[in-house]
Design a protein around this motif. Structure first.
Motif, mmCIF file in Angstrom:
data_model
loop_
_atom_site.group_PDB
_atom_site.id
_atom_site.type_symbol
_atom_site.label_atom_id
_atom_site.label_comp_id
_atom_site.label_asym_id
_atom_site.label_seq_id
_atom_site.Cartn_x
_atom_site.Cartn_y
_atom_site.Cartn_z
ATOM 1 N N PRO A 420 -11.778 9.063 26.368
ATOM 2 C CA PRO A 420 -11.826 9.553 24.985
ATOM 3 C C PRO A 420 -12.905 8.845 24.177
ATOM 4 O O PRO A 420 -13.332 7.736 24.506
ATOM 5 N N LYS A 421 -13.326 9.496 23.126
ATOM 6 C CA LYS A 421 -14.309 8.901 22.220
ATOM 7 C C LYS A 421 -13.698 7.691 21.526
ATOM 8 O O LYS A 421 -12.546 7.715 21.110
ATOM 9 N N SER A 422 -14.471 6.629 21.409
ATOM 10 C CA SER A 422 -13.974 5.392 20.802
ATOM 11 C C SER A 422 -13.849 5.537 19.297
ATOM 12 O O SER A 422 -14.645 6.216 18.649
ATOM 13 N N ALA A 423 -12.834 4.863 18.749
ATOM 14 C CA ALA A 423 -12.667 4.824 17.301
ATOM 15 C C ALA A 423 -13.745 3.935 16.690
ATOM 16 O O ALA A 423 -14.227 2.991 17.323
ATOM 17 N N ALA A 424 -14.110 4.244 15.462
ATOM 18 C CA ALA A 424 -15.101 3.408 14.773
ATOM 19 C C ALA A 424 -14.534 2.007 14.574
ATOM 20 O O ALA A 424 -13.383 1.839 14.171
ATOM 21 N N ARG A 425 -15.339 0.994 14.882
ATOM 22 C CA ARG A 425 -14.880 -0.383 14.760
ATOM 23 C C ARG A 425 -15.335 -0.952 13.413
ATOM 24 O O ARG A 425 -16.412 -0.633 12.914
ATOM 25 N N SER A 426 -14.481 -1.799 12.849
ATOM 26 C CA SER A 426 -14.829 -2.455 11.585
ATOM 27 C C SER A 426 -14.457 -3.926 11.674
ATOM 28 O O SER A 426 -13.682 -4.331 12.534
ATOM 29 N N ARG A 427 -15.003 -4.710 10.803
ATOM 30 C CA ARG A 427 -14.747 -6.145 10.804
ATOM 31 C C ARG A 427 -13.725 -6.539 9.735
ATOM 32 O O ARG A 427 -13.719 -7.658 9.245
ATOM 33 N N ILE A 428 -12.866 -5.590 9.371
ATOM 34 C CA ILE A 428 -11.833 -5.874 8.378
ATOM 35 C C ILE A 428 -10.833 -6.872 8.954
ATOM 36 O O ILE A 428 -10.458 -6.800 10.123
ATOM 37 N N LYS A 429 -10.406 -7.807 8.140
ATOM 38 C CA LYS A 429 -9.415 -8.796 8.547
ATOM 39 C C LYS A 429 -8.118 -8.090 8.943
ATOM 40 O O LYS A 429 -7.703 -7.135 8.284
ATOM 41 N N PRO A 430 -7.455 -8.528 10.036
ATOM 42 C CA PRO A 430 -6.230 -7.847 10.462
ATOM 43 C C PRO A 430 -5.156 -7.859 9.371
ATOM 44 O O PRO A 430 -5.039 -8.819 8.611
ATOM 45 N N GLU A 431 -4.382 -6.783 9.350
ATOM 46 C CA GLU A 431 -3.272 -6.686 8.402
ATOM 47 C C GLU A 431 -2.028 -7.317 9.028
ATOM 48 O O GLU A 431 -1.681 -7.027 10.178
ATOM 49 N N ASN A 432 -1.365 -8.173 8.286
ATOM 50 C CA ASN A 432 -0.126 -8.805 8.752
ATOM 51 C C ASN A 432 1.074 -8.049 8.197
ATOM 52 O O ASN A 432 1.184 -7.844 6.982
ATOM 53 N N LEU A 433 1.954 -7.640 9.109
ATOM 54 C CA LEU A 433 3.170 -6.933 8.714
ATOM 55 C C LEU A 433 4.389 -7.744 9.154
ATOM 56 O O LEU A 433 4.346 -8.435 10.183
ATOM 57 N N THR A 434 5.468 -7.626 8.394
ATOM 58 C CA THR A 434 6.743 -8.214 8.789
ATOM 59 C C THR A 434 7.780 -7.106 8.793
ATOM 60 O O THR A 434 7.935 -6.381 7.796
ATOM 61 N N LEU A 435 8.457 -6.958 9.938
ATOM 62 C CA LEU A 435 9.443 -5.889 10.129
ATOM 63 C C LEU A 435 10.843 -6.435 9.871
ATOM 64 O O LEU A 435 11.263 -7.404 10.503
ATOM 65 N N PHE A 436 11.569 -5.787 8.939
ATOM 66 C CA PHE A 436 12.898 -6.249 8.531
ATOM 67 C C PHE A 436 13.961 -5.190 8.828
ATOM 68 O O PHE A 436 13.681 -3.993 8.844
ATOM 69 N N ARG A 437 15.196 -5.673 8.996
ATOM 70 C CA ARG A 437 16.358 -4.776 9.022
ATOM 71 C C ARG A 437 16.828 -4.471 7.598
ATOM 72 O O ARG A 437 17.254 -3.363 7.308
ATOM 73 N N GLN A 438 16.786 -5.490 6.751
ATOM 74 C CA GLN A 438 17.202 -5.371 5.357
ATOM 75 C C GLN A 438 16.113 -5.985 4.477
ATOM 76 O O GLN A 438 15.412 -6.896 4.911
ATOM 77 N N PRO A 439 15.968 -5.522 3.245
ATOM 78 C CA PRO A 439 14.970 -6.138 2.357
ATOM 79 C C PRO A 439 15.273 -7.623 2.167
ATOM 80 O O PRO A 439 16.423 -7.991 1.905
ATOM 81 N N PRO A 440 14.277 -8.487 2.309
ATOM 82 C CA PRO A 440 14.522 -9.926 2.151
ATOM 83 C C PRO A 440 14.698 -10.286 0.675
ATOM 84 O O PRO A 440 14.247 -9.572 -0.218
ATOM 85 N N SER A 441 15.368 -11.417 0.455
ATOM 86 C CA SER A 441 15.607 -11.844 -0.928
ATOM 87 C C SER A 441 14.369 -12.511 -1.533
ATOM 88 O O SER A 441 14.142 -12.431 -2.731
ATOM 89 N N GLY A 442 13.566 -13.160 -0.692
ATOM 90 C CA GLY A 442 12.386 -13.868 -1.190
ATOM 91 C C GLY A 442 11.139 -13.013 -1.158
ATOM 92 O O GLY A 442 11.173 -11.796 -0.947
#
Length: 660
Positions: A420-442
């Motif tokens: 397949p054709k390659s996706a365009a590459r960028s030098r954007i800083k990686p996005e950090n995600l946190t996966l929760f079961r419930q919304p955190p209090s903090g």
């Protein structure tokens, strides 16, 4: 597909004798594996030339040959898998291949494979809406999960598209975890069940609390036997599958013969009794109907019982330095006996070389290959394969017929995949995600992600809901289809735009929601560029790669991918997800293995999540991960159980070792 509904009896075969036993018993189809890309790598399996001869004999006898190429395909294996499939198509011409990895679906299309494409139970097509996606990809058949009950099978059959068939397991071993959702063996050392290398940690003895070690995760075998009758009223259930590619010809012959009787004589009481007698003699594990009857479900995990395969025939005794046993029934030359349970140190399998009468003496020869102390007196002995003279004669006759089908001339392959054709590459800083079961209090560092459940959706403010990722569960069962359609509708109404699919088939929920952004989640087990290409075709704009990959594999898949990539880098990744649970096993309490490894089980909805009591942590590898260009890095949060001690270690999964 025939309009007359007579389901195929599908037999397993891991070697030539078992294939011939299946043909002798009248199997409609035999499914086999090659030396590579088979999810039963412990079986003997077949070379292309040997299989070509057997498939020719099968065609002559009216028996189809299906080839399981049902492993996860690593980034560097795509070309080899394509060339093997090309050679298979030219030389063997099987009627179907059985696949797990989406790359194999794409390779079959590119090669122009002449047979059908069947989606393995490892592909985890577990809910009715997903069947539409399977049909969209060009699949001809879906193998249903073994956990479904009769009502759920009917839901799947009623929803099955016109050009698709279903296949159901009727007999054989049950895995504790849902197929395609087990990472247990891999997490403990790189031997992946998705790659056919499972070391079966679920079969071991585990300790919970002050109780003696028990088989908390080891399932009895499935045997639907007389309960197959209602399946005859479901035309979409086109095949009855018998598990057991590591079994011998005796098991294959007896089980095929039994299920042919049950299919062809559904109202004949004598035939039912004869079939049950054959199944009782098949030398499998103890069997149950499992949860197949919704009104009488039976948990196939009975912690206090043994689940060893074979029939008990005696116990080890000691005569000075010699070990022997006295069988409870006659043993014939060629019979196989196993001394000890499968997970017992020092257990071994012996081939009987001379007839041993009932209560005769069978000496256990000394072996230098067996390390550690000798097996103690009282060790149980099991008959695991028979060589009855009648069956031996039938197999020899068919071996004689094989002479009329010489091995074809080897045909090499020069196939090269179209990438397949390659996706365009960028030098954007990686996005950090946190996966929760419930919304955190903090405060949430980085971007939030939530498992899509009604209780969570109701607690997340609209402003946060619209900025968050919403993760669908790794397994959705047939009776949950409508609920998740409704939840997606509610989430969109609340402003949700980005959804993470944890099975490719969940794309079916979004065919009428073009404004939704779809991400292929880590449970899609994407491990190569072609599987990413198929996920893109299904509407995904990015993808999390399989967490099983090593650093070397991650580097390979990150080169010229067709989609931006993400990775699970920290937190609670499960050993596996199960629907079964021993009735006296307790949730959120420590479970200890023979190696003193701690795990715990937590229930969410209909699924039991089995977690290691030590977290995944790739934070020491962030420089390398950033250099590879991964765009999304996710941490999976779980509330730690109070009863489980906090660990002093973490895991890098397979990052620093080779995924076998």
């Amino acid at each position: 597909m025939s309009n007359k509904h007579i389901p195929e009896i599908m037999a397993p075969a891991g070697d030539r004798s078992s294939y011939l036993a299946a043909v002798a018993a009248g199997a409609d189809a035999v499914y086999v594996g090659l030396k590579h890309f088979s999810a039963r790598m412990q079986a003997t399996n077949f070379s292309i030339s040997e299989l070509a001869r057997l498939a020719s004999l099968g065609r002559d006898r009216g028996t189809k040959t299906y080839v399981a190429m049902n492993t996860l395909v690593k980034p560097g294996d795509v070309e080899a898998a394509g060339r093997l499939l090309d050679r298979l198509n030219k030389t063997v011409k099987p009627q179907a291949i059985i696949v797990q990895d989406l790359a194999m679906v794409e390779l079959a299309r590119q090669i122009g494979f002449s047979g059908e494409v069947h989606l393995s139970t490892l592909a985890n097509v577990s809910h009715p809406a997903g069947l539409e996606t399977a049909a969209r990809l060009g699949a001809n058949r879906v193998v249903l999960p073994r956990e479904l009950n009769l009502d759920e099978v009917k839901l799947m059959a009623d929803a099955c598209p016109k050009k698709l068939d279903l296949e159901i397991f009727v007999h054989g071993a049950l895995c504790h975890c849902v197929s395609g959702r087990c990472y247990w063996s891999s997490y403990l050392g790189g031997k992946s069940g998705l790659r056919g290398r499972c070391v079966q940690p679920c079969r071991r003895l585990y300790r919970q609390g002050k109780q003696d070690p028990r088989r908390l995760f080891s399932c009895t075998d499935l045997s639907l036997d007389v309960l197959t009758k209602p399946l005859l009223t479901m035309p979409k259930v086109a095949a009855w599958k018998i598990e057991g590619r590591k079994k011998g010809p005796h098991y294959v012959f007896y089980t095929v013969s039994a299920y042919r009787m049950l299919r062809d004589n559904p109202t004949d009481a004598q035939a039912k009794k004869a079939a049950q007698d054959l199944l009782d003699q098949a030398l499998g594990r103890p069997t149950t109907h499992s949860t197949f009857l919704p009104q009488r479900p039976f948990q196939p995990v009975q912690a206090g019982e043994e689940t060893s395969s074979g029939r008990f025939v005696g116990e080890v005794r000691r005569d000075g330095k010699k070990l022997y046993f006295e069988p409870r029934e006659p043993l014939n030359p060629g019979d196989l006996v196993r001394v000890g349970y499968e997970d017992q140190p020092g257990h071994r399998t012996l081939s009987i070389r001379r007839r041993v009468p009932k209560r005769g003496r069978m000496d256990i020869p000394f072996s230098r290959k067996i390390k550690g102390p000798p097996l103690p007196s009282g060790t149980k002995v099991f008959l695991v394969d028979r060589r009855e003279p009648e069956l031996v004669k039938l197999i020899k006759q068919l071996e004689g017929e094989l002479d009329f089908f010489p091995a074809p001339k080897a045909k090499e392959s020069t196939f090269t995949p179209t990438w397949p054709k390659s996706a365009a590459r960028s030098r954007i800083k990686p996005e950090n995600l946190t996966l929760f079961r419930q919304p955190p209090s903090g405060r949430i560092h980085g971007r939030a992600a939530f498992w899509l459940e009604r209780a969570t959706l109701g607690k997340v403010p609209t402003a946060i809901a619209s900025r968050s990722q919403w993760w669908l569960p790794p397994v959705i069962w047939p009776d949950e289809d409508k609920r998740y359609r409704s939840l997606i509708k509610e989430a969109v109404k609340k402003g949700a735009r980005e959804f993470v699919l944890n099975a490719p088939w969940q794309a079916a929920y979004f065919t009428d929601r073009k404004s939704a952004t779809l991400v292929a989640g880590p449970f899609c087990n994407a491990a190569n560029r072609l599987s990413l290409k198929v996920l893109k075709d299904l509407g995904c704009s990015s993808a999390f790669v399989s967490p099983e990959l090593s650093a070397e594999d991650a580097d390979l898949i990150s080169r010229n991918p067709p989609l931006p990539l993400g990775m699970v880098v920290k937190g609670m990744w499960p050993f596996g997800i199960a629907r079964f649970q021993a009735e006296d096993a307790r949730f959120d309490e420590p479970v200890k293995s023979p190696m003193n490894e701690t795990a715990f089980v937590r229930r969410y909805g209909q699924n039991n999540w089995i977690y290691p009591a030590w977290e995944l942590d790739l934070s020491g590898e962030f420089k390398a991960i950033n250099r590879m260009g991964f765009k999304s890095l996710v941490t999976i949060r779980e509330q730690w159980p109070r009863a489980v001690p906090r660990p002093k270690r973490t895991s890098t999964f397979n990052w620093k070792i080779k995924l076998l």
